[in-house]
Design an enzyme around this catalytic site. Sequence first.
Site, PDB file in Angstrom:
ATOM      1  N   GLU A 174      10.561 -27.286   3.395  1.00  0.00           N
ATOM      2  CA  GLU A 174      11.698 -27.340   2.460  1.00  0.00           C
ATOM      3  C   GLU A 174      12.680 -28.445   2.863  1.00  0.00           C
ATOM      4  O   GLU A 174      13.218 -29.148   2.014  1.00  0.00           O
ATOM      5  CB  GLU A 174      12.399 -25.972   2.417  1.00  0.00           C
ATOM      6  CG  GLU A 174      11.548 -24.906   1.725  1.00  0.00           C
ATOM      7  CD  GLU A 174      12.164 -23.521   1.782  1.00  0.00           C
ATOM      8  OE1 GLU A 174      12.489 -23.060   2.896  1.00  0.00           O
ATOM      9  OE2 GLU A 174      12.332 -22.898   0.715  1.00  0.00           O
ATOM     10  N   GLU A 177       6.254 -17.915   3.715  1.00  0.00           N
ATOM     11  CA  GLU A 177       7.231 -16.812   3.638  1.00  0.00           C
ATOM     12  C   GLU A 177       6.644 -15.536   3.053  1.00  0.00           C
ATOM     13  O   GLU A 177       7.016 -14.423   3.436  1.00  0.00           O
ATOM     14  CB  GLU A 177       8.446 -17.247   2.804  1.00  0.00           C
ATOM     15  CG  GLU A 177       9.374 -18.225   3.496  1.00  0.00           C
ATOM     16  CD  GLU A 177       8.905 -19.676   3.475  1.00  0.00           C
ATOM     17  OE1 GLU A 177       7.777 -19.951   2.997  1.00  0.00           O
ATOM     18  OE2 GLU A 177       9.664 -20.543   3.926  1.00  0.00           O
TER      19      GLU A 177
END
Length: 697
Positions: free
Chosen positions: A105, A125
């Site tokens: 990210e 995640e």
Amino acid sequence: MSASYALHGPVAVITLDNPPVNGLGFDTRRGIADGVQRANADEAVKAIVLTGAGKAFSGGADIKEFNSPKAIAEPNLLSLIRLLDNSAKPTIAAINGTAMGGGLELSLGCHYRVAAPKVPIALPEVKLGLVPGAGGTQRLPRVLGVETALNMIVSGEPVMSDLLASQPGQKLFDKIVDGDLLAGALAFAAEVADKRPLRRVRDLPLTHPNPDAYFQFARNTVRAMAKNFPAPARCVDCVEQAMKLKFDDGLRYEREAFIALMATPESRSLRHAFFAERAASKIADVPDDTPQRKIEKVAVIGAGTMGGGIAMNFLNAGIAVTMLEMKQDALDRGLGTIRKNYEAQVKKGKLKADKYEGRMALLTTTLSYDDIKDADLVIEAVFEEMGVKEKVFKTLDEVMKPGAILASNTSTLDVNKIASFTQRPQDVVGMHFFSPANVMKLLEVVRGEKTGKDVLATVMALAKKIKKTAVVSGVCDGFIGNRMIEQYSRQAGFLLEEGCTPAQVDRAVEKFGFAMGPFRMGDLAGNDIGWAIRKRRYVEKPNLRYSKTADLLCELGRFGQKTGAGWYDYQAGKRDAIPSKLVEDMIAKHRGEIGVAPRKIGDDEIVHRLVYALVNEGAKILEEGIAAKASDIDMVYLTGYGFPLWRGGPMRYADEQGLFNVVQTMQHFAGNPHDDAAFWQPAPLLAKLAAEGKSFT
Ligand code: NAI
């Protein structure tokens, strides 16, 4: 500072430096933010390169900071990404190694990305029951397209950088650099230094030819595949909203989904399991720098059900194995089984033919102890009888080279006693594999009274090498897993006596989420194994009442799938469990003989009697120090007994229910005249924690 700053001509290079994986802890985030601000303030700087020291770019959030205020202290990851997004000078991520989660990210906040080939890229995640929380679901689709990005987000699986770079139309990587990545990144920085306007990932268009149908399809697929986990469906929602909403609204949507998922029991359980696995590999009094013994040659005694599977683990890891048996035909049979297992993998395309040959080349067999005396580790997997173990260990003591580790795969016998057959008890340890040993993740490492710390350290490290989850257990009958399952099995037997059918019990337990109920499990493993154990165990503990139904079943020769009949009937060549009228009649007759009138029993009672039996015995195991931590017990059940992962293991499940409630329920069970009132007295540790409003984990 866990990030360094250096000038290479007109390019500022910020290097993340937070071993082992450049986790984005507070100091690293501060270091990056300072670097970006400094570079923007320096007129001589034309571009900013962000890269990682060591083998990783960044593995994402720093797990050392999990659940601490530092994890969210400013600059948090979102602020940092905003800073990169808004940098007036071009930012280039030079992805030198693994970029996962927050690490990926972060790179998506840069204007450009160059990468080394063959580095793993992932948003994992979902494996912790979450959606990516720092823009991953909003930005990754903009550079990879909706479908590729969503596949990565819902699976959490890594994809290699060069493979992603070969996707038509992708904008994740501007360049794959073979050779010196930093030099390549600096050259790329020179090319783009003056290019304007700056290309921000957030401004890239996001389209799909048929979004409604696609997202419906994606939602149905993940619901079917992950029905007990809410996160994958939320990943689909987030990517869908990335298409529908303005970028900042999409980010907010993702954030809300992330926060809501954090609070779910499923995510809490997955995070618990994640940390439990790491914690299990640490032994309080065996520090990380404990010297280890070299293990290059392994010997396995006994080529039966377990011996063959155990050998395969080492062959798979490239470690040479010699298998020893008493008779040639037993060796031939063991060798044949290993071949058959590997050949099945080759047929399914899971193993390349040349790899199979390579593994078999590492395997030798013998009838003579002379051929194994140089082994660094010998694992005994002979019959489960103390007399047989005694003979084997006395021989090993005579022949094995000094310093060899002598391990037993016993599932119930006293490892201290086995050690006492040798003059070197410090070298003796239990290595309790689970069946099938080449498949099951769990390895109980049984620590004898005299087991050396270097032996433990060696075996724990070796477990990692052969891809097992090792959990240390003290010595007791059944160690952690089988000692607890005994109480679970006793309850299953009582439930039959009180009115359940085997199928009813199995159904309830499987609905709760166990891979298999106790009776289907017995039929698979062989009911005769439990029978043999009971014959020994209940002679030693004559006051412990248990249901005789399982013995009656074995007296009928119904050992399970291998005899074509057990708790269920089986059709030749099939594994489907068909409820058996004969067994139900046998149970009914037994009820009559012991004078129990059957009653209707609900699923809730079935599940809680079985699971709380595990919990109460687990509490005793914890209190006695057989297990060092409640999370170790959970690891044993998650990796060795098919306990549902989303419930986090028996001890965590009890915590989730509230220990006060668990104790209340146990006291209620204690009032049942057909059950074992003494067993249902809450273990002192459990009673104490419940009274203090505390939890196990
Ligand atoms: P098995 O009966 O399939 O194999 C035992 C093998 O050892 C036989 O091939 C036998 O010929 C050989 N053997 C016996 N005495 C020997 C000796 N003195 N020297 C050399 N070889 C000898 O038994 P299994 O199921 O593989 O069990 C082995 C051990 O593993 C036992 O201690 C058992 O409790 C333990 N274990 C078994 C599990 C299972 O699910 N079967 C699970 C975990 C542990």
